[in-house]
Design an enzyme around this catalytic site. Structure first.
Site, short mmCIF file in Angstrom:
data_model
loop_
_atom_site.label_atom_id
_atom_site.label_comp_id
_atom_site.label_asym_id
_atom_site.label_seq_id
_atom_site.Cartn_x
_atom_site.Cartn_y
_atom_site.Cartn_z
N GLY A 115 -5.36 5.65 -3.81
CA GLY A 115 -5.28 5.16 -5.18
C GLY A 115 -4.54 3.85 -5.36
O GLY A 115 -4.27 3.44 -6.50
N HIS B 161 0.84 -1.22 0.00
CA HIS B 161 0.00 0.00 0.00
C HIS B 161 0.87 1.26 0.00
O HIS B 161 0.83 2.08 0.93
CB HIS B 161 -0.91 0.00 1.24
CG HIS B 161 -2.36 0.19 0.91
ND1 HIS B 161 -3.09 -0.70 0.13
CD2 HIS B 161 -3.23 1.19 1.23
CE1 HIS B 161 -4.33 -0.29 0.02
NE2 HIS B 161 -4.44 0.87 0.66
N ARG C 103 -6.51 1.03 -7.54
CA ARG C 103 -6.58 1.31 -8.98
C ARG C 103 -5.21 1.15 -9.65
O ARG C 103 -5.10 0.58 -10.74
CB ARG C 103 -7.15 2.71 -9.21
CG ARG C 103 -8.66 2.78 -8.99
CD ARG C 103 -9.16 4.21 -8.91
NE ARG C 103 -8.73 4.84 -7.66
CZ ARG C 103 -8.92 6.12 -7.37
NH1 ARG C 103 -9.50 6.92 -8.25
NH2 ARG C 103 -8.52 6.61 -6.21
N ILE C 104 -4.17 1.64 -9.00
CA ILE C 104 -2.83 1.47 -9.57
C ILE C 104 -2.45 -0.01 -9.62
O ILE C 104 -1.88 -0.50 -10.60
CB ILE C 104 -1.79 2.27 -8.75
CG1 ILE C 104 -2.03 3.78 -8.93
CG2 ILE C 104 -0.37 1.90 -9.19
CD1 ILE C 104 -1.82 4.29 -10.35
N GLY C 105 -2.80 -0.74 -8.57
CA GLY C 105 -2.49 -2.17 -8.54
C GLY C 105 -3.19 -2.93 -9.66
O GLY C 105 -2.60 -3.84 -10.27
N ARG C 106 -4.42 -2.57 -9.97
CA ARG C 106 -5.15 -3.24 -11.05
C ARG C 106 -4.64 -2.79 -12.42
O ARG C 106 -4.59 -3.58 -13.37
CB ARG C 106 -6.66 -2.97 -10.91
CG ARG C 106 -7.26 -3.69 -9.71
CD ARG C 106 -8.77 -3.52 -9.64
NE ARG C 106 -9.18 -2.18 -9.28
CZ ARG C 106 -9.31 -1.72 -8.04
NH1 ARG C 106 -8.99 -2.48 -7.01
NH2 ARG C 106 -9.72 -0.49 -7.80
#
Length: 373
Positions: free
Chosen positions: A202, A197, A205-208
């Site tokens: 955000g 994290h 969303r960045i991870g996806r």
């Protein structure tokens, strides 16, 4: 008092790949079929542009936005939706910009922490979270829980900011290995990023967003155009529960099985939708030619496929290669031929809004069967 979590070093030592060999094979076959279809499309940026908007919308919905794909296109056409949806749509548009930027960049530069930070800066530009150091890894402790929850009663407390960059360095070193099948590695990549994290906002969303980039870098995809958020939004509770199981109980295998099912299911659905969009595009070619009697027929069709809800003035701007009077005339002919339908009547200074409803129905999964799939 809860203390910050310390992530395990990758790869997880408890992993038994034999426990998900079957679903891994199915997911690889489904994704390979989808990628093969994309690889044969002459103009995927045109035909599959609705997928990008769908991904941006679904990924943002997981984080609490309410705007739909139809809302996004209507807002782009100048419709005032009201009800506070405009703020949601800006977040969705930011996600789409970050995704497009990353996809365009990844062919010329390595998958790196610098690229991730640039995407994060685009994601939070001018929206909620814009005061939470966009584009910078966090320098303070954060936690996950119900709105208003304190650190003491948080669901999860990520690593201390003092070790975030060290955790990310280890995460990046793991991504550069070929320790296991890339689909399994992408599952581990995503979960570990969410555990670290590294941003104040955000992270999900960045991870996806990174999933298709990673699969492209690993050579699984010819183009970074595979998106999971529709499945993850439809199974949101299990998505969060499986991620929680990883950091709380070291349940990597359950998480990976869920992730592989997501890839398998979404790849099959994307094949259906892609095939339906291709069929629709071919079916409409003759209608556009017959309606316009113009050498610019395909340009008009391509422009409408990339902006399926539009006003004539905005679409004229998009058809830059056509003279303004010609573009306006061609669009009026398309309207008169009934290829697109009226979405909103003209109101005040706002011109009438039209949409290619059949494309929007396929892109959202509402009418794939109507095109033979």
């Amino acid at each position: 008092m809860k203390t910050p979590f310390i992530p395990v070093e990758l790869p997880p030592h408890t992993l038994d790949i034999n426990r998900f060999v079957q679903i891994l094979g199915e997911a690889n076959r489904s994704l390979s079929r989808y990628d093969g279809m994309i690889h044969t499309i002459i103009n995927p940026d045109v035909l599959l542009s609705p997928f990008i908007t769908e991904e941006a919308t679904q990924s943002s919905m997981i984080e609490g936005t309410l705007a739909t794909v139809d809302d996004v296109y209507a807002c782009e056409a100048g419709v005032n939706l009201g009800g506070g949806k405009e703020a949601d749509i800006v977040e969705i548009e930011n996600y789409r910009k970050a995704l497009e930027y990353a996809s365009a960049s990844i062919g010329d530069r390595p998958f790196s922490l610098g690229l991730i930070k640039e995407c994060h800066r685009l994601l939070l530009d001018g929206v909620r979270g814009s005061t939470k150091t966009p584009g910078e890894f966090r320098q303070e402790q954060n936690w996950i829980g119900r709105p208003g929850a304190s650190m003491e009663n948080a669901t999860f407390v990520p690593p201390s900011p003092l070790i975030v960059e060290a955790c990310l360095d280890g995460w990046m070193r793991y991504l550069q290995t070929d320790h296991v099948d890339p689909l399994v590695q992408s599952a581990i990549m995503h979960a570990q990023f969410e555990i670290i994290h590294p941003f104040l906002d955000g992270n999900g969303r960045i991870g996806r967003l990174m999933i298709p980039l990673f699969l492209y870098v690993k050579g699984v995809l010819h183009r970074p155009m595979f998106y999971l958020s529709a499945y993850l939004e439809a199974h949101r509770d299990e998505y969060y529960a499986r991620l929680h199981g990883v950091h709380e109980y070291d349940e990597w295998e359950a998480w990976i099985q869920f992730f592989l099912r997501a890839i398998d299911s979404q790849a099959k659905e994307n094949v259906r939708r892609s095939a339906a969009i291709i069929r629709l595009y071919e079916d409409l070619k003759e209608q556009f030619r017959h309606a316009t009697h113009s050498e610019h027929a395909q340009k008009v069709q391509d422009a409408i496929f990339t902006m399926p809800t539009f006003t004539i003035p905005k679409m004229v701007e998009r058809l830059k290669e056509c003279p303004t009077t010609t573009a306006r005339s061609l669009l009026n002919k398309v309207v008169q031929a009934g290829i697109v339908e009226l979405r909103y009547e003209a109101s005040g200074r706002r011109p009438a809004v039209y949409r290619l409803a059949s494309l929007l129905d396929i892109a959202s999964g509402r009418d794939v069967a109507g095109y033979g799939y």
